[in-house]
Design a protein around this motif. Structure first.
Motif, PDB file in Angstrom:
ATOM      1  N   PHE A 380       0.870  -1.199   0.080  1.00  0.00           N
ATOM      2  CA  PHE A 380      -0.031  -0.094  -0.026  1.00  0.00           C
ATOM      3  C   PHE A 380       0.821   1.369   0.092  1.00  0.00           C
ATOM      4  O   PHE A 380       1.712   1.386   0.831  1.00  0.00           O
ATOM      5  CB  PHE A 380      -1.024  -0.113   1.310  1.00  0.00           C
ATOM      6  CG  PHE A 380      -1.762  -1.061   1.394  1.00  0.00           C
ATOM      7  CD1 PHE A 380      -2.930  -1.064   0.790  1.00  0.00           C
ATOM      8  CD2 PHE A 380      -1.370  -2.238   2.336  1.00  0.00           C
ATOM      9  CE1 PHE A 380      -4.083  -2.295   0.793  1.00  0.00           C
ATOM     10  CE2 PHE A 380      -2.428  -3.000   2.334  1.00  0.00           C
ATOM     11  CZ  PHE A 380      -3.544  -3.361   1.839  1.00  0.00           C
ATOM     12  N   PRO A 381       0.846   2.050  -1.053  1.00  0.00           N
ATOM     13  CA  PRO A 381       1.779   3.222  -0.893  1.00  0.00           C
ATOM     14  C   PRO A 381       1.016   4.315   0.199  1.00  0.00           C
ATOM     15  O   PRO A 381       0.007   4.143   0.431  1.00  0.00           O
ATOM     16  CB  PRO A 381       1.254   3.963  -2.214  1.00  0.00           C
ATOM     17  CG  PRO A 381      -0.106   3.528  -2.556  1.00  0.00           C
ATOM     18  CD  PRO A 381       0.109   2.027  -2.263  1.00  0.00           C
ATOM     19  N   VAL A 463     -11.636  -4.822   9.201  1.00  0.00           N
ATOM     20  CA  VAL A 463     -11.775  -4.784  10.712  1.00  0.00           C
ATOM     21  C   VAL A 463     -11.110  -3.940  11.608  1.00  0.00           C
ATOM     22  O   VAL A 463     -11.541  -3.209  12.410  1.00  0.00           O
ATOM     23  CB  VAL A 463     -11.454  -6.298  11.477  1.00  0.00           C
ATOM     24  CG1 VAL A 463     -11.370  -6.282  12.703  1.00  0.00           C
ATOM     25  CG2 VAL A 463     -12.159  -7.276  10.574  1.00  0.00           C
ATOM     26  N   LEU A 464      -9.928  -3.395  11.034  1.00  0.00           N
ATOM     27  CA  LEU A 464      -9.270  -2.289  11.788  1.00  0.00           C
ATOM     28  C   LEU A 464      -9.868  -1.080  11.515  1.00  0.00           C
ATOM     29  O   LEU A 464      -9.823  -0.416  12.532  1.00  0.00           O
ATOM     30  CB  LEU A 464      -7.743  -2.075  11.464  1.00  0.00           C
ATOM     31  CG  LEU A 464      -6.796  -3.489  11.703  1.00  0.00           C
ATOM     32  CD1 LEU A 464      -5.415  -3.230  11.094  1.00  0.00           C
ATOM     33  CD2 LEU A 464      -6.695  -3.656  13.234  1.00  0.00           C
ATOM     34  N   ARG A 465     -10.470  -0.688  10.344  1.00  0.00           N
ATOM     35  CA  ARG A 465     -11.158   0.447  10.076  1.00  0.00           C
ATOM     36  C   ARG A 465     -12.316   0.577  11.020  1.00  0.00           C
ATOM     37  O   ARG A 465     -12.529   1.564  11.512  1.00  0.00           O
ATOM     38  CB  ARG A 465     -11.479   0.743   8.669  1.00  0.00           C
ATOM     39  CG  ARG A 465     -10.298   1.187   7.970  1.00  0.00           C
ATOM     40  CD  ARG A 465     -10.973   1.434   6.412  1.00  0.00           C
ATOM     41  NE  ARG A 465     -11.224   0.027   5.539  1.00  0.00           N
ATOM     42  CZ  ARG A 465     -10.604  -0.633   4.874  1.00  0.00           C
ATOM     43  NH1 ARG A 465      -9.047   0.009   4.821  1.00  0.00           N
ATOM     44  NH2 ARG A 465     -10.867  -1.556   4.497  1.00  0.00           N
ATOM     45  N   ASP A 530      -6.435   7.744   8.904  1.00  0.00           N
ATOM     46  CA  ASP A 530      -5.953   8.459   7.573  1.00  0.00           C
ATOM     47  C   ASP A 530      -5.197   7.110   6.766  1.00  0.00           C
ATOM     48  O   ASP A 530      -5.580   6.978   5.531  1.00  0.00           O
ATOM     49  CB  ASP A 530      -5.171   9.645   7.554  1.00  0.00           C
ATOM     50  CG  ASP A 530      -6.304  10.728   8.079  1.00  0.00           C
ATOM     51  OD1 ASP A 530      -7.336  10.659   7.929  1.00  0.00           O
ATOM     52  OD2 ASP A 530      -5.538  11.865   8.413  1.00  0.00           O
ATOM     53  N   LEU A 531      -4.349   6.796   7.492  1.00  0.00           N
ATOM     54  CA  LEU A 531      -3.583   5.402   6.822  1.00  0.00           C
ATOM     55  C   LEU A 531      -4.542   4.668   6.559  1.00  0.00           C
ATOM     56  O   LEU A 531      -4.415   3.833   5.409  1.00  0.00           O
ATOM     57  CB  LEU A 531      -2.440   5.065   7.634  1.00  0.00           C
ATOM     58  CG  LEU A 531      -1.016   5.937   7.847  1.00  0.00           C
ATOM     59  CD1 LEU A 531       0.067   5.259   8.808  1.00  0.00           C
ATOM     60  CD2 LEU A 531      -0.394   6.106   6.395  1.00  0.00           C
ATOM     61  N   LEU A 532      -5.431   4.001   7.280  1.00  0.00           N
ATOM     62  CA  LEU A 532      -6.149   2.842   7.058  1.00  0.00           C
ATOM     63  C   LEU A 532      -7.172   3.033   5.860  1.00  0.00           C
ATOM     64  O   LEU A 532      -7.390   2.175   5.253  1.00  0.00           O
ATOM     65  CB  LEU A 532      -7.211   2.439   8.457  1.00  0.00           C
ATOM     66  CG  LEU A 532      -6.335   1.714   9.456  1.00  0.00           C
ATOM     67  CD1 LEU A 532      -7.216   1.737  10.670  1.00  0.00           C
ATOM     68  CD2 LEU A 532      -6.074   0.321   8.999  1.00  0.00           C
ATOM     69  N   GLU A 533      -7.572   4.424   5.640  1.00  0.00           N
ATOM     70  CA  GLU A 533      -8.181   4.634   4.598  1.00  0.00           C
ATOM     71  C   GLU A 533      -7.572   4.163   3.298  1.00  0.00           C
ATOM     72  O   GLU A 533      -8.356   4.108   2.205  1.00  0.00           O
ATOM     73  CB  GLU A 533      -8.641   6.128   4.504  1.00  0.00           C
ATOM     74  CG  GLU A 533      -9.718   6.294   5.604  1.00  0.00           C
ATOM     75  CD  GLU A 533     -11.047   5.400   5.478  1.00  0.00           C
ATOM     76  OE1 GLU A 533     -11.755   5.482   4.098  1.00  0.00           O
ATOM     77  OE2 GLU A 533     -11.847   4.930   6.210  1.00  0.00           O
ATOM     78  N   GLY A 534      -6.276   4.289   3.168  1.00  0.00           N
ATOM     79  CA  GLY A 534      -5.584   3.981   1.980  1.00  0.00           C
ATOM     80  C   GLY A 534      -5.364   2.540   1.939  1.00  0.00           C
ATOM     81  O   GLY A 534      -4.695   2.128   0.628  1.00  0.00           O
TER      82      GLY A 534
END
Length: 1164
Positions: A380-381, A463-465, A530-534
């Motif tokens: 994931f970038p 699940v994390l999100r 924010d990271l999880l959204e990516g």
């Protein structure tokens, strides 16, 4: 690209020479070193470290320029530049002078080139030397404990720093050095060409966003670095042809058209520079010439211009550690590093665009590997994380994604039988961009169900999100990192300064350059979210790897990577993976981890001031069942302990089947403990459980508070756990893969294994164990477990923040729980080596198993004797100290036989010797001839050593041997090695130093003549030759100087006009015969006085003279040609081993009496 914002902080002008940072640098609780941060007027920032207790001084300089800065038409130039800087400077022109000085003073040198920086570092002994450094150098500083006088012992650091600083002010970049290092870089690339990690890394880069700097080929090879030069030469040749055709007038009018080459002085340009038609490049020159010919010279020109443009003081960060005071280190830094020019370049360019764009995301790559394994990597970038070091959101997410406890992704997929391992975490790829990667090692079942594996990973991200992070989740991360930094111990001086110099070129606040990579200060949930959204399917790229692929009818065609020939194809992710199903966090087995019970809370250590550290542990138990050594920490004062046990049993490796059963038993125990032990590992408490040569090895190390809890759990599992038949199948498959992949390792590693095998009394090959795998059952392994634990002998070590009574309690727990009986004394098998006979010269030859591996390898071994012989051990060490650098300089730097060249000590099973390793594209027999030629010529160099040079070498070796241990673990390893090898010689280093003090140059020469010299009648020699299945291309035959002289006489006799001075100058390079023939075939027809018959005679004479006067050692030997007379080829390994006598068994050199425990305190 844009420039990083300036750091915050206060710089105070101390003098016109430098500024000083006025805030205190945060450091670990146990760190007694003092720090000073200064900035020079040229922009270079230096961290100076005074360590009054160090035995090793070191320095590192990090330049914020890496392979992302390579010119587009010269991939690998930054890496090439790194190589060249070691080969002499204008101030210190001797090519190996820097390495020689460092080696003579007990130190090491190294460097690396990353994507965005190049890092150079060295270490030297802090022990002062007797004689001053060479004249014309900086005024050396006296010892920290003495005053200056003609006899003062002077620190090696100032001169080492002076030589080091000249890398960045006046490198030579000699023509010959440049040409040779082109070969070295090429050899390095060839070394990596069959290594999957290098292949996959470059494929990942090369298939990124087109024209992004990340796609560059960072290592480089001869082709990538010289392509520009070849284009220039081609342009010159076109001009020369037009000249000869009369289309362009010639300005020099030389009769033979030969002119001396050289740098053409053109400025760097996107394409080949304009050629001066009056100065055509010599036709006789080639890339094989000592200076690389016109191609090499053009490559050198570009290199020098690139260095002058990119190596700017404002991009440099320096770290120095030594015994010298901060004032002395400041004086040295100002004097030596201020002359580095600031060229006005950006201090640290930031590459803001991520290399993975819309065209690369939402794709899956199928990749063919060299080794037999199956794996998935999801990328994931993500934004560059270094500026977020206060909160480290990617680190927080890696805590969950890489977790192995109940409810984790790892636990779920392991239960499914899909994986054998999983790791996850963020990483910086280049300054300004990064990635979050999840790497999974697959079983065959997992590979067949790789879409289900991917779906599970994407669902876990959902699940994390959807989860609510509890307070303990982030508080534990902060606590673990704080404890780790608080009790950080010393590491080696050179690795420490290398790390710090690199860290300083990243945007940490100056006061956090020690703590910034370790600590977390705040919890920031917004950044995590924010990271999880990516982390969604369409924002990921997948690499699916396997050696064998079945055709599936996919339309995507297989492609080949430009640099490594890696085969791959690219497909879109399936609808099932990019649709709404993948965004559902609906796998009920997933849940976030609970509180970690292993995080320590009792971290007190009772530090005793003024105590003199003891050199050895004490034997506190000695029974027929066990022996236990113990030492309470008395110098590092950390709340950590190490507890090691070696359970010796004759059944562990009796046959290949026994060894296989022992290995499967330990693998199944580790597999069963994975979930439980993961929390302990996170909290800084680890264990190891593995089969070893004579039995089973167990150790636990880390924070001592919870160590007994972990030990008890491991005991319960190894004794009572029912072995899982399904996991047995998975782990057997994994082990079979590992055995088979042994034969695909680098050739020098395989050759090294065969050396150990040939000299071992009992050793089973991977092939031996593979033959037993198909019939082994889990029931047989379980029965073997019971037999192993039934009878044994235990050797133990307890060390660290643990008292004697605690140590004996742990051993009592072990003995009572296992209920083992002692083996008989004769069953305590001691490993022994086989001894080569005097005057022997054995050669064992075999093919490199990997048919695509271009490299061959040789291990050249000379037996010396028993490692218990102190006098012989001292002479072995002294000889190695003296030959190691000359061997590297001659065989690697000058002869360019291969990238991997080393001379080192061999020590195993009671014996020692000297071994020389070379991995090369040349034939092993040729490599042996070069090693022996070097050894023969080295004797004269050895004999010519002056008393002063010998004394320096001796002091350098003594300093290295007496170097203080860096941390608790290093002391534990030294103790354990002494116990495991059977000698229990805990003060071996000090005894060797006593012998070294009395060792003379005559002793070393006698040692060489007796044990090493090729013509010695008492030498015992064995070499292992691994020959590539790819027949190396035969080097072009060369026109020797003798042949050139004979041809010159022939030309002169026929009155052919020749400029003899130029002719002889060019002839010294011994150009290829084909190039000589081509030149004269082109030139002779232009002389009107020569008829066809004479012309043909002159051309025919070229090859005849080349054969009559061959270049010395031009032809590489084939078959047995070239081996020394009397060499014996080993064609039957079993018979060879049976013919050799057994070496001596290890006998403990020290009998330490048992110290009784104090009586228990009276009851209250």
């Amino acid at each position: 690209m844009h420039t990083a914002p300036p750091r915050q902080g206060q710089w105070k002008a101390v003098s016109p020479d430098y500024q000083m940072f006025d805030k205190e640098i945060e450091k670990p609780e146990l760190d007694e070193r003092t720090y000073k941060l200064i900035r020079l007027p040229n922009g270079l920032v230096a961290l100076l470290i005074h360590d009054k207790d160090t035995d090793t001084s070191a320095a590192a300089l990090d330049v914020a320029v890496g392979h992302l800065y390579d010119p587009d038409d010269m991939p690998g130039l930054a890496h090439f530049c790194e190589h060249l800087l070691f080969l002499g400077t204008k101030k210190f022109p001797k090519e190996n002078g820097y390495n020689e000085y460092i080696s003579n003073h007990g130190g090491h040198t190294n460097a690396y080139t990353s994507s965005d920086s190049t890092n150079f570092y060295f270490s030297v002994s802090s022990t002062p030397i007797v004689s001053p450094p060479p004249s014309g150098t900086v005024t050396p500083l006296p010892s920290a404990t003495g005053t200056s006088s003609p006899a003062t012992r002077l620190s090696p650091l100032p001169h080492a720093l002076e030589m080091f600083a000249s890398f960045f002010t006046c490198p030579l970049f000699t023509e010959e050095g440049t040409a040779r290092e082109l070969k070295a870089v090429h050899s390095e690339h060839k070394k990596n060409s069959q290594a999957d990690n290098w292949r996959l890394h470059q494929l990942s880069k090369g298939t990124s966003r087109p024209n992004h700097p990340w796609t560059k080929f960072g290592t480089g090879d001869r082709n990538s670095l010289s392509a520009y030069g070849r284009a220039v030469v081609a342009q010159h040749e076109q001009v020369a042809k037009k000249q000869n055709a009369g289309q362009i007038p010639s300005a020099n009018g030389t009769a033979n058209g030969i002119t001396n080459g050289g740098s053409n002085g053109h400025v760097i340009s996107p394409g080949p520079p304009i050629v001066d038609p009056a100065n055509p490049l010599p036709a006789l020159e080639s890339e094989d010439d000592p200076d690389g010919g016109p191609v090499g010279r053009e490559t050198r020109r570009r290199l020098m211009e690139w260095w002058e443009k990119e190596y700017c003081a404002g991009r440099m960060k320096l770290a120095i550690v030594g015994r010298e005071s901060l004032e002395e280190l400041t004086e040295l830094t100002v004097k030596l590093f201020s002359p580095i020019p600031n060229r006005g370049a950006e201090p640290a360019t930031i590459f803001s665009a991520n290399p993975l764009g819309p065209e690369q995301l939402g794709k899956i790559m199928h990749i063919k590997t060299v080794m037999d394994f199956r794996a998935i990597e999801i990328t994931f970038p993500m934004p560059w994380q270094v500026p977020l070091y206060y909160t480290k959101p990617a680190s927080f997410l890696s805590h969950f994604a890489g977790h192995e406890g109940p409810g984790s992704l790892h636990s779920y997929m392991k239960e499914k039988g899909w994986i054998t391992g999983l790791s996850a975490g963020g990483s910086t790829q280049g300054r300004g961009f990064g990635k979050f990667g999840i790497n999974v090692s697959l079983t065959k079942e997992g590979f067949a169900n790789h879409e289900a594996v991917l779906l599970a990973i994407y669902k876990y991200m959902s699940v994390l999100r959807d989860s609510v992070f509890k307070e303990y989740h982030h508080e534990e991360v902060l606590a673990i990192r704080d404890i780790g930094f608080r009790f950080a111990e010393k590491s080696s001086a050179d690795s420490y300064v290398s790390h710090l110099a690199s860290t300083m070129n990243k945007p940490y606040e100056w006061e956090h350059i020690l703590s910034g990579t370790s600590r977390v200060w705040e919890w920031n949930e917004t950044q995590v979210r924010d990271l999880l959204e990516g982390f969604k399917p369409m924002n990921s790229r997948v690499m699916l790897m396997a050696k064998e692929w079945e055709e599936t009818g996919d339309k995507a065609v297989w492609q080949t990577d430009k640099w490594y020939d890696t085969e791959y194809r690219v497909l879109p992710l399936s609808e099932n993976l990019v649709g709404p199903e993948a965004l559902k966090g609906d796998i009920k087995e997933f849940f976030l981890p609970g509180p970690n019970a292993f995080i320590p809370s009792k971290l007190e250590v009772q530090k005793v001031k003024g105590v003199v550290p003891t050199k050895a542990p004490t034997k506190i138990r000695n029974t027929p069942l066990s022996v236990l050594w113990h030492k309470k920490d008395d110098q590092f004062w950390v709340p950590r302990a190490n507890f090691s046990l070696y359970m010796i049993t004759p059944l562990a490796t009796l046959t290949p089947r026994h060894e296989l059963k022992s290995r499967m038993y330990t693998s199944l125990v580790n597999d069963a403990l994975a979930e439980y032990a993961y929390d302990a590992s996170l909290a800084g408490l680890d264990y190891a459980f593995s089969n070893y040569d004579r039995g089973i090895y167990f150790s636990a190390s880390g924070y001592n508070e919870k160590l007994p809890v972990l030990v008890k759990k491991v005991l319960e599992t190894m004794k009572n756990k029912k072995l899982d038949p399904e996991r047995f199948k998975v782990l057997m498959e994994d082990l079979k893969q590992r055995y088979e992949n042994f034969y695909l390792m680098e050739p020098y590693r395989i050759a090294d294994y065969w050396l150990v095998y040939l000299l071992s009394d009992l050793e089973w090959t991977p092939k031996d164990c593979l033959a037993e795998m198909d019939t082994l059952t889990v029931d047989e392994v379980e029965a073997h477990r019971d037999q192993l634990l039934h009878r044994m002998y235990i050797e133990g070590l307890s060390h660290g923040n643990v008292r004697e009574e605690e140590a004996t309690s742990l051993l009592d727990l072990y003995e009572k729980f296992l209920g083992s009986r002692p083996v008989t004394p004769s069953e305590k098998r001691t490993e022994r080596s086989l001894i080569l006979p005097k005057g022997s010269n054995f050669v064992y030859k075999l093919d490199v198993p990997n048919p695509k591996e271009v490299n061959s390898s040789i291990i050249y071994f000379c037996h010396v004797g028993n490692i218990a012989d102190r006098e012989l051990t001292a002479r072995t060490g002294m000889f190695l100290q003296m030959i190691r650098e000359p061997a590297f300089d001659e065989l690697r730097t000058k002869q360019q036989l291969g990238y991997i060249v080393s001379a080192s000590r061999y020590e195993a099973r009671g014996v020692m010797g000297i071994k020389i390793i070379i991995q090369s594209e040349r034939e092993p027999i040729y490599l042996e001839s070069r090693i022996e030629a070097f050894l023969e010529t080295y004797r004269a160099q050895l004999v010519a050593t002056t008393p002063e040079q010998f004394q320096k070498q001796k002091e350098g070796l003594i300093s290295a041997k007496l170097e203080k241990l860096e941390n608790l673990l290093s002391e534990a390893r030294r103790f354990w090695n002494s116990i495991a090898n059977g000698y229990c010689d805990f003060t071996r280093q000090e005894k060797e130093v006593e012998e070294l003090q009395n060792t003379t140059l005559e002793d070393v020469v006698d040692f060489f003549d007796t044990y090493i010299r090729p013509n010695s009648s008492t030498r015992r020699k064995l070499s292992v030759h691994l020959r590539s299945q790819i027949v190396p291309s035969k080097p072009s035959a060369r026109f020797s100087v003798a042949a050139s002289e004979a041809y010159l006489a022939l030309l002169t006799s026929h009155k052919i006009p020749v400029d003899e001075k130029q002719y002889r100058t060019l002839s010294k390079a011994e150009p290829p015969v084909d190039a000589v023939n081509a030149f004269w075939a082109d030139f002779l027809p232009k002389i009107p006085t020569i008829d066809n018959s004479l012309r043909q005679t002159l051309l025919t004479s070229i090859k005849e003279l080349a054969n009559t006067h061959p270049v010395q050692q031009e032809v590489e030997p084939n078959g047995e040609v070239g081996l020394r007379e009397g060499a014996v080829i080993i064609d039957d390994v079993a018979r060879f081993k049976a013919s050799l006598p057994m070496g001596p068994a290890a006998i403990p050199v020290q009998d330490v009496t048992i110290i009784p425990l104090p009586p228990p305190p009276p009851p209250r």
